[in-house]
Design a protein around this motif. Structure first.
Motif, short mmCIF file in Angstrom:
data_model
loop_
_atom_site.label_atom_id
_atom_site.label_comp_id
_atom_site.label_asym_id
_atom_site.label_seq_id
_atom_site.Cartn_x
_atom_site.Cartn_y
_atom_site.Cartn_z
N LEU A 26 0.84 -1.20 0.00
CA LEU A 26 0.00 0.00 0.00
C LEU A 26 0.87 1.25 0.00
CD1 LEU A 26 -2.63 -0.97 2.73
CD2 LEU A 26 -2.77 -1.33 0.26
N ASP A 27 0.40 2.29 -0.69
CA ASP A 27 1.11 3.56 -0.57
C ASP A 27 0.78 4.16 0.80
OD1 ASP A 27 -1.32 5.08 -0.72
OD2 ASP A 27 -1.19 5.15 -2.90
N GLU A 28 1.46 5.23 1.15
CA GLU A 28 1.32 5.81 2.50
C GLU A 28 -0.13 6.20 2.80
OE1 GLU A 28 3.09 9.50 5.16
OE2 GLU A 28 4.13 8.89 3.34
N GLY A 29 -0.81 6.81 1.84
CA GLY A 29 -2.19 7.22 2.06
C GLY A 29 -3.12 6.05 2.31
N ARG A 30 -2.97 4.99 1.54
CA ARG A 30 -3.83 3.81 1.73
C ARG A 30 -3.50 3.10 3.04
NH1 ARG A 30 -7.05 1.51 -2.33
NH2 ARG A 30 -6.55 -0.45 -1.31
N ASN A 35 -5.17 1.94 8.61
CA ASN A 35 -5.02 2.07 10.06
C ASN A 35 -6.23 2.73 10.69
OD1 ASN A 35 -2.52 0.83 10.17
ND2 ASN A 35 -1.39 2.73 9.91
N CYS A 36 -6.77 3.76 10.05
CA CYS A 36 -7.97 4.42 10.57
C CYS A 36 -9.15 3.46 10.62
CB CYS A 36 -8.32 5.63 9.71
SG CYS A 36 -7.16 6.99 9.88
#
Length: 64
Positions: A26-30, A35-36
């Motif tokens: 996953l890229d950082e945003g995904r 996590n959220c």
């Protein structure tokens, strides 16, 4: 129910590896979105607002 702060996961190193592996592609945003979502899913599972409030305080580095 008080917040459990002692190690309470069978094979914590194995769980940590699963968590890392689940975000590997996953890229950082995904990864942040995942996590959220994980926090909300587990908060719903816990369900106890006092426990969740204590967890929020501890995660933010505030005294319990």
């Amino acid at each position: 129910m008080p917040l459990e702060t002692r190690a309470n996961i069978a094979d914590p190193d194995g769980f940590y590896q699963e968590l890392i592996d689940s975000q590997r592609d996953l890229d950082e945003g995904r990864a942040e979105l995942m996590n959220c979502k994980l926090v909300l899913i587990l908060a719903n599972h816990i369900g106890d607002r006092e426990v969740l409030r204590e967890a929020l305080k501890r995660a933010a580095g505030k005294p319990g």
